[in-house]
Design a protein around this motif. Structure first.
Motif, PDB file in Angstrom:
ATOM      1  N   GLN A  60      -5.921  -0.927   7.917  1.00 35.91           N
ATOM      2  CA  GLN A  60      -5.648   0.218   7.049  1.00 35.91           C
ATOM      3  C   GLN A  60      -6.892   0.538   6.207  1.00 35.91           C
ATOM      4  N   LEU A 105       0.854  -1.192   0.000  1.00 34.18           N
ATOM      5  CA  LEU A 105       0.000   0.000   0.000  1.00 34.18           C
ATOM      6  C   LEU A 105       0.884   1.233   0.000  1.00 34.18           C
ATOM      7  N   LYS A 106       0.670   2.086  -0.985  1.00 34.57           N
ATOM      8  CA  LYS A 106       1.378   3.363  -1.057  1.00 34.57           C
ATOM      9  C   LYS A 106       0.368   4.454  -0.745  1.00 34.57           C
ATOM     10  N   THR A 107       0.560   5.133   0.372  1.00 37.82           N
ATOM     11  CA  THR A 107      -0.426   6.099   0.835  1.00 37.82           C
ATOM     12  C   THR A 107       0.279   7.339   1.355  1.00 37.82           C
ATOM     13  N   LEU A 137      -8.495   2.516   2.943  1.00 38.61           N
ATOM     14  CA  LEU A 137      -8.111   3.103   1.668  1.00 38.61           C
ATOM     15  C   LEU A 137      -8.779   4.457   1.482  1.00 38.61           C
ATOM     16  N   ASP A 193      -4.609   6.692  -2.992  1.00 37.10           N
ATOM     17  CA  ASP A 193      -3.765   5.571  -2.588  1.00 37.10           C
ATOM     18  C   ASP A 193      -3.460   4.681  -3.794  1.00 37.10           C
TER      19      ASP A 193
END
Length: 683
Positions: free
Chosen positions: A583, A564-566, A585, A589
């Motif tokens: 987590q 996950l790139k957030t 979303l 993201d």
């Protein structure tokens, strides 16, 4: 044709195109919600799936897919995605340009192996994905030949992930006797468990027939085969941690950009490879002459003003040609300043050195080309090696992957097209059937037959199976065969049970079909006779994933989130490998998941499996100070409203009903019991 959103065009009805159509239809919910038109130069002589023509909305359009009139007949103006799968990459690119000209918004899925061109087209065309049908399955062929526990290795952003399948050994920690819930750790996720036949109570209602099928309290036992994915942190080395201060970030960024530009623009000339060495030395010598000649001429003229300019220029030339004695032997000693002979000596020595350098490089090039046959080649391994027969694009990538794992290999090809292999891989060229006999076949671990001729691959598999039938490693020997279609793969599995046969196009077609719905397919591998796709999602406002907990995404859609790139609350972009279920979303993201083709279909249509209903009994804590922590745990793991959870904690003991997935419920109970008595019962 009432729903233009789900209209697709497939250009090319070869094996890849046909398999792509079959996989596109797997996304269909009703008979008419997905329309597929097809274009090809001629009707196929063989349909890999007998009912495939009936999957098309209209009979195939015969003609050149680059023509505007044919694209218009196929419905390009109302098309959601066009999948260009012909074997001619130049035709594919021209078709993509024509499709973009006719429809600014159509999503283009292109078959192409040209990495640089693909990147340029992606920036220029937009709504564009390019896939290499030969590159995608290379991991599957290479890892299957190694006979190890690793069934896939792939890289996502800066992280490398490894999928491992291994037996559970009696007494082995942390696997033997551990509940599946405990096998979900910070750097590991359990994917599957087998092969014993569990009772009905061990199964749960799951969205996937591949992931999350088992009850989280079910224990692994000796003899089971467990499959899990893990993060390979050894490949993710952060030698230069990011600075936290604003000035530090600016300085760090400036240094990175400055160094990259300097390396690309200033040193690019010097990094052209060994074949450019002569040009480099010649350029240095020529530049030095251009600089030294006028310097020597000016110095001589200033030191000896009585000389004419023509005389000074000629003396400068003589000096560069090594005529130091000729210059100063003809001048009167008392008229020459003391510093001039020393400076001119330096110029003459530099010129002599550069001349000798040019001649030495020339001699080296002549000798190296004359005695090329004396260069030492890598030796053939004697045992436990993998033999790759056929070094096309697929074989080349398979060889590189095997070398990354330090696996001894031998390459066999009729004609070597990849010259860089000659110095790092033992190679045998010529008739591949004859060269097999000299590749230490009896002691090999596996043979990977990936030539472009499927019958030759079959012949190789039969020959090597007979050759090693009486050898000491016959039981572990595994031929890996590239086939032309899935039917041949299935028939070969019956004929040679020890062999593994893969259809390149059947594997790649699932990636093409997934990409048609706008997803970015990064890699694929085989697990339990199903294709698993590594898929990238960009979370946008209003889509099915926005606002959901990862627990809902994982267990509701039957996928496995792996990265996950957030953006954090401080505005920093962070990447989280194997993120936890709590987590949530949000828009912007970037999520990477493992998914089958059915998982992609469920996400595309928003078909989420409903959670189970639970009765949660909460007791009164011994210490009232833990209520805040217990409430926070309930909010994080269940996604419930914060104020509701606060009120619940202030009214203990109590009983409430919740809707949770099984893995959610078991983890919530375990975490709550650290603070208060908690018991969840399925309704």
């Amino acid at each position: 044709m009432d729903n233009p959103r789900d209209h697709f065009i497939v250009c090319g009805l070869g094996s890849l195109g046909q398999q792509t159509i079959v996989n596109l239809k797997k996304f269909s919910q009703t008979d008419n919600d997905i329309e597929i038109a097809a274009i090809d130069l001629a009707l196929p002589t063989y349909w890999e799936v007998e009912e495939l023509p009936h999957l098309l909305t209209h009979p195939p359009i015969i003609g050149d897919c680059r023509r505007y009139d044919l694209l218009k007949r196929a419905g390009i103006e109302r098309c959601r995605s066009i999948l260009i799968t012909t074997s001619d990459e130049s035709v594919n690119v021209e078709t993509a340009l024509a499709a973009r000209r006719m429809n600014r918004f159509v999503h283009i899925v292109l078959r192409s192996s040209r990495v640089n061109l693909n990147q340029l087209l992606r920036r220029q065309l937009g709504h564009f994905v390019a896939l290499d049908a030969m590159a995608l399955p290379a991991n599957t062929f290479a890892l299957a030949s190694m006979g190890s526990n690793t069934i896939s290795v792939f890289k996502v952003n800066d992280y490398r992930f490894r999928v491992v399948q291994r037996p559970v050994v009696a007494g082995e920690l942390p696997y033997d006797g551990a509940p599946l819930q405990k096998l979900h750790r910070r750097d590991t996720r359990c994917l599957d468990l087998g092969p014993h036949q569990p009772s009905a109570k061990d199964y749960i209602q799951a969205a996937s027939h591949l992931f999350h099928r088992w009850r989280p309290d079910m224990k692994a036992r000796a003899g089971d085969q467990i499959t899990y994915i893990e993060v390979d942190y050894t490949s993710h080395q952060q030698t230069h941690p990011r600075p936290k201060s604003l000035w530090g970030k600016i300085h760090h960024r400036f240094k990175a950009v400055a160094y990259r530009d300097l390396q690309q623009h200033f040193f690019s000339f010097w990094q052209q490879g060994e074949q450019q060495w002569l040009r480099q030395v010649s350029a240095i010598a020529f530049s030095t002459v251009l600089i030294s000649w006028p310097i020597g001429t000016v110095l001589i003229k200033q030191a000896l003003p009585q000389l004419s300019w023509s005389k000074a220029i000629s003396l400068g030339v003589i000096l560069l040609l090594g005529g130091y004695g000729d210059v100063f032997g003809g001048l009167e000693e008392q008229s020459v300043p003391a510093w001039l002979p020393f400076v001119c000596l330096l110029i003459a020595l530099a010129s002599l050195f550069l001349v000798l350098s040019v001649f030495s490089v020339l001699a080296d090039r002549l000798l190296s080309s004359r005695f090329e046959f004396l260069r030492q080649r890598p030796r053939l391994p004697s045992a436990d090696h993998v033999i790759v027969v056929g070094i096309g694009r697929l074989g080349y990538r398979a060889l590189n992957i095997l070398q990354e794992f330090n696996q001894p290999v031998i390459g066999i090809t009729e004609k070597l097209n990849y010259l860089d292999l000659a110095d790092r891989v033992p190679l045998l060229t010529g008739n591949v059937l004859q060269q097999l006999q000299t590749a230490n076949l009896s002691t090999a671990k596996s043979v990977v037959a990936v030539t472009d001729d499927p019958m030759l691959n079959l012949e190789i598999a039969l020959i090597v199976s007979e050759a090693v039938a009486t050898s000491r490693n016959a039981a572990s020997f595994t031929p890996i065969v590239r086939t032309i279609n899935q039917a041949l793969s299935e028939n070969l599995a019956v004929l040679l049970p020890q062999a593994k046969a893969f259809s390149v196009y059947a594997l790649s077609a699932e990636a093409f079909a997934g990409a048609a719905f706008g997803e970015n397919i990064l890699s694929l591998f085989r697990l339990q006779k199903q294709t698993v796709l590594v898929t990238e999602y960009f979370i946008e406002s209003g889509d099915h994933l926005s606002g959901k907990l990862l627990a809902e995404v994982a267990y509701g859609y039957g996928v496995v989130p792996i990265l996950l790139k957030t953006r954090s609350s401080q505005g920093e972009v962070q990447s989280i490998p194997l993120p936890s279920d709590e987590q949530r979303l949000k828009e912007g993201d970037q999520l990477h998941v493992l998914s089958s083709i059915n998982g992609l279909k469920r996400i595309e249509r928003g078909e989420i499996v409903a959670p189970r209903h639970w009765r949660m009994q909460l007791g009164k804590p011994l210490n009232q100070q833990v209520l805040l922590s217990a409430g926070n745990v309930l909010v994080q793991l269940s996604g419930l409203d914060l104020s509701w959870c606060r009120r619940l904690m202030n009214n203990l003991p109590t009983t409430v009903e919740l809707s949770l997935y099984d893995y959610q419920a078991h983890r919530l109970q375990a975490e709550l019991q650290r603070y208060i008595p908690a018991q969840l019962t399925a309704l």
